[in-house]
Design a protein around this motif. Structure first.
Motif, PDB file in Angstrom:
ATOM      1  N   LEU A  59      28.631  48.410  41.629  1.00  0.00           N
ATOM      2  CA  LEU A  59      27.557  49.364  41.367  1.00  0.00           C
ATOM      3  C   LEU A  59      26.895  49.797  42.661  1.00  0.00           C
ATOM      4  O   LEU A  59      26.674  50.992  42.892  1.00  0.00           O
ATOM      5  CB  LEU A  59      26.527  48.741  40.429  1.00  0.00           C
ATOM      6  CG  LEU A  59      25.236  49.551  40.210  1.00  0.00           C
ATOM      7  CD1 LEU A  59      25.538  50.905  39.588  1.00  0.00           C
ATOM      8  CD2 LEU A  59      24.255  48.757  39.366  1.00  0.00           C
ATOM      9  N   MET A  60      26.576  48.841  43.532  1.00  0.00           N
ATOM     10  CA  MET A  60      25.906  49.161  44.800  1.00  0.00           C
ATOM     11  C   MET A  60      26.788  50.032  45.682  1.00  0.00           C
ATOM     12  O   MET A  60      26.323  51.012  46.281  1.00  0.00           O
ATOM     13  CB  MET A  60      25.516  47.873  45.522  1.00  0.00           C
ATOM     14  CG  MET A  60      24.469  47.050  44.795  1.00  0.00           C
ATOM     15  SD  MET A  60      24.006  45.522  45.661  1.00  0.00           S
ATOM     16  CE  MET A  60      23.027  46.198  47.019  1.00  0.00           C
ATOM     17  N   LEU A  61      28.075  49.697  45.763  1.00  0.00           N
ATOM     18  CA  LEU A  61      29.002  50.469  46.581  1.00  0.00           C
ATOM     19  C   LEU A  61      29.160  51.884  46.035  1.00  0.00           C
ATOM     20  O   LEU A  61      29.133  52.869  46.792  1.00  0.00           O
ATOM     21  CB  LEU A  61      30.359  49.770  46.644  1.00  0.00           C
ATOM     22  CG  LEU A  61      31.443  50.485  47.464  1.00  0.00           C
ATOM     23  CD1 LEU A  61      31.013  50.618  48.917  1.00  0.00           C
ATOM     24  CD2 LEU A  61      32.771  49.727  47.364  1.00  0.00           C
ATOM     25  N   SER A  62      29.297  52.019  44.723  1.00  0.00           N
ATOM     26  CA  SER A  62      29.475  53.332  44.102  1.00  0.00           C
ATOM     27  C   SER A  62      28.228  54.190  44.250  1.00  0.00           C
ATOM     28  O   SER A  62      28.323  55.393  44.525  1.00  0.00           O
ATOM     29  CB  SER A  62      29.815  53.160  42.611  1.00  0.00           C
ATOM     30  OG  SER A  62      31.012  52.452  42.442  1.00  0.00           O
ATOM     31  N   ALA A  63      27.064  53.580  44.058  1.00  0.00           N
ATOM     32  CA  ALA A  63      25.811  54.319  44.195  1.00  0.00           C
ATOM     33  C   ALA A  63      25.623  54.807  45.625  1.00  0.00           C
ATOM     34  O   ALA A  63      25.234  55.956  45.862  1.00  0.00           O
ATOM     35  CB  ALA A  63      24.638  53.444  43.768  1.00  0.00           C
TER      36      ALA A  63
END
Length: 205
Positions: A59-63
């Motif tokens: 999630l953090m990487l995609s965001a």
């Protein structure tokens, strides 16, 4: 609360279905100035990650990737097409002369430092890349400050949402509290940035 409940009803099934990919796509669009609930989506997704329904690292990487990608597409649009074209077509998605003038004033006065904290402030977040491109900011400098600012913004909201998601039962209460905290945090970041700039100016460094 009605608005929040409506957003939850619309977004929660979407996130459960498409996961981190949905967050990336919507944050990319929001970073281009589109009227999308990017920040709220990130908060909601991080709450779900806190409940084990999404991978927090993914999630953090995609965001982060969505935020940086959207800003850089906006940078290219602003640099290549200029202010006139941006205003002509931007009016359809809420980019008017007044909003553009205010953001331009921030960039002109504070330069690349604006890019670093822009994600915490509404309007600045949506027009960050477009205005940097219009003002012909050096792309490498923009990329560095934008990547750092995006990483900080994503880390703050995902970790806050993840923590609360593991401790608070009512997802609506979590989203509501974080939404109001966002406005407070944005003001706090802006004040801290201004204090830092004044300090630098006074000490001539």
């Amino acid at each position: 609360m009605v608005g929040i409940e409506r957003l939850l009803g619309d977004l929660e099934p979407f996130i459960r279905e498409y996961g981190a990919a949905a967050v990336m796509v919507i944050l990319t669009g929001e970073s281009l100035g589109l009227p999308l609930p990017g920040e709220f989506l990130l908060i909601l997704a991080s709450v779900l990650a806190g409940r084990g329904e999404l991978s927090l690292p993914l999630l953090m990487l995609s965001a982060w990737a969505g935020a940086v990608l959207g800003d850089n597409i906006g940078y290219s649009i602003g640099r290549r097409l200029g202010r006139t074209i941006v205003l002509r077509y931007g009016a359809k998605i809420g980019i008017n002369a007044d909003r553009l003038n205010r953001v331009e004033a921030f960039f002109t006065r504070y330069g690349p430092f604006t890019v670093a904290f822009a994600r915490f402030v509404n309007v600045l977040r949506q027009l960050n890349g477009v205005v940097a491109g219009m003002l012909k900011m050096d792309w490498k400098r923009f990329l560095v400050f934008n990547a750092l600012g995006g990483a900080l913004w994503v880390s703050v909201w995902t970790l806050a949402g993840f923590y609360l998601g593991t401790h608070v039962a009512d997802i609506r209460m979590v989203a509501h509290d974080l939404e109001h905290a966002g406005a407070i945090l944005g003001v706090g970041v802006l004040i801290a940035a201004l204090v830092y700039l004044v300090y630098r100016l006074r000490h001539g460094s």
